[in-house]
Design a protein around this motif. Structure first.
Motif, mmCIF file in Angstrom:
data_model
loop_
_atom_site.group_PDB
_atom_site.id
_atom_site.type_symbol
_atom_site.label_atom_id
_atom_site.label_comp_id
_atom_site.label_asym_id
_atom_site.label_seq_id
_atom_site.Cartn_x
_atom_site.Cartn_y
_atom_site.Cartn_z
ATOM 1 N N ASP A 102 1.037 -1.103 0.094
ATOM 2 C CA ASP A 102 -0.056 0.116 -0.096
ATOM 3 C C ASP A 102 1.035 1.279 -0.025
ATOM 4 O O ASP A 102 1.326 1.492 0.899
ATOM 5 C CB ASP A 102 -1.021 -0.041 1.319
ATOM 6 N N ASP A 104 -0.224 4.045 -0.734
ATOM 7 C CA ASP A 104 -0.955 5.384 -0.761
ATOM 8 C C ASP A 104 -0.723 6.302 0.576
ATOM 9 O O ASP A 104 -1.310 7.338 0.847
ATOM 10 C CB ASP A 104 -2.339 4.984 -0.943
ATOM 11 N N SER B 10 -1.099 4.838 -6.240
ATOM 12 C CA SER B 10 -1.851 3.729 -6.120
ATOM 13 C C SER B 10 -0.836 2.494 -6.095
ATOM 14 O O SER B 10 -1.320 1.529 -5.842
ATOM 15 C CB SER B 10 -2.668 3.760 -7.295
ATOM 16 N N ARG B 48 -7.684 0.897 -6.223
ATOM 17 C CA ARG B 48 -7.478 0.218 -5.140
ATOM 18 C C ARG B 48 -8.323 -0.713 -5.262
ATOM 19 O O ARG B 48 -8.325 -1.988 -4.926
ATOM 20 C CB ARG B 48 -7.585 1.020 -3.739
#
Lengths: 234, 234
Positions: A102, A104, B10, B48
């Protein structure tokens, strides 16, 4: 009995039986003459276990030999089950999932507590809190740590405390599992049963959870509608 | 943001983003000029979810498009979760296991109650007894029936009643699962979370059961030793 009857009664093709014999998985039968061999009930039982380990459990021939060696040693039921339990394939997320990270978050920073080491510590803490007796060599310790690390990389970090309610239900499920082994004293039959339960009954447990989730979605929907003063159609 | 930033934030490579756009999974960005496209936060969120469905959930592009179409319709959280839940891969025993048949019984006779039809009836009876609300289209109904049929072919027939204690624990587990979704109101975030929970948290639940089984083996061993008047080493 001859190999043809052994094949018929065990459901294992004669060629496969010969292969298992060459690989040392199946003991030789009693030679009647240079071309005929006599097999007994113990060969049927052994074939059932071999077939369970290889076909149901997905074990390699080498790993199957290790389990059979353990079953042949004068171990008690406890030790036999332990060997089988650690030899079976370990549940894990799909390989694809492991590569996902992840990014983000703030510059892809990963919380220290959710790294691999943190996850292993969570597993130790959970086992400690539950009072579970788990061998240091258990393949399920690192597998659980890996799953938790994958979850935290995707932004879902779990502490040992978060997992306690799940662990309690797992204990109750394991007690039901062992109740299914009650009354089986023969070690080979016990080993075979443990493989069948793990390979075939585990999907049953997973499917029951999926069905229960669908029902839980209904119940949650209904509850929310009631809170809003609506009356959903039954 | 431009595609390079979308890719960085992302974690999805730019080439993959373009592929998802061509396949219609990701909406187009706002064209700034013939060579530059501007993307927004909604593209990150959508990426996602796509990544979860394809990489974690193991869904095909076509199946992913179906789920995204459902998420785009004005469904409520209940319906969105239902669509995602039925789209995910269904647990099943290893394919090898399905071919195994227990021919060691009297002439390979298979009890009528344990045949495919009998298994489907057991699943219906179980759902009825539990009071679960399960769609007729649920893929988990036939999957459970298939698992039960495979078990009974191996000599382990389960009635609906046998499964009730497991189903009760599954209900408690599903309640814990849904508690993890509490507070997520956005439907896309909810769908993504449901995929993560199913793909990554399901192995956690399975591993907790394996660990609990090892502990249950210890407890059973200890209890039996005590009954025999022995005092096993702690």
């Amino acid at each position: 009995m001859r190999i043809s009857e052994l094949s018929r009664r065990s459901g294992v093709p004669a060629a496969t039986i010969k292969y298992y014999r060459r690989e040392g998985l199946l003991p030789e039968g009693r030679a009647l003459n240079p071309t005929a061999v006599e097999y007994g009930e113990e060969h049927i039982q052994r074939l059932r276990l071999i077939r369970s380990l290889i076909q149901l459990g997905g074990l390699s021939v080498a790993r199957t030999r290790e389990v059979l060696d353990a079953v042949d040693r004068p171990l008690d039921a406890f030790e036999t089950l332990g060997v089988v339990h650690h030899a079976l394939p370990v549940p894990s997320a799909d390989k694809n999932a492991k590569g996902i990270k992840d990014d983000d978050g703030p510059d892809g920073a990963v919380d220290e507590a959710v790294s691999g080491e943190g996850a292993a510590a969570s597993v130790d803490a959970l086992i400690e809190t539950m009072g579970w007796r788990i061998s240091d060599a258990s393949p399920h310790r690192p597998a659980l740590a890996e799953s938790l690390a994958a979850l935290s990389r995707l932004g879902s970090a779990y502490t040992a405390d978060d997992l306690i309610p799940y662990a309690r239900l797992a204990t109750s499920t394991a007690d039901l599992d062992f109740a299914q082994l009650d009354g089986i004293e023969d070690r080979i039959a016990l080993a075979e049963r443990a493989v069948v339960l793990t390979a075939l009954f585990e999907p049953v447990v997973r499917l029951l959870r999926r069905l229960a989730q669908e029902d839980a979605n209904h119940r949650r929907h209904h509850r929310r509608a009631c809170v809003r003063g609506e009356h959903p159609a039954e």
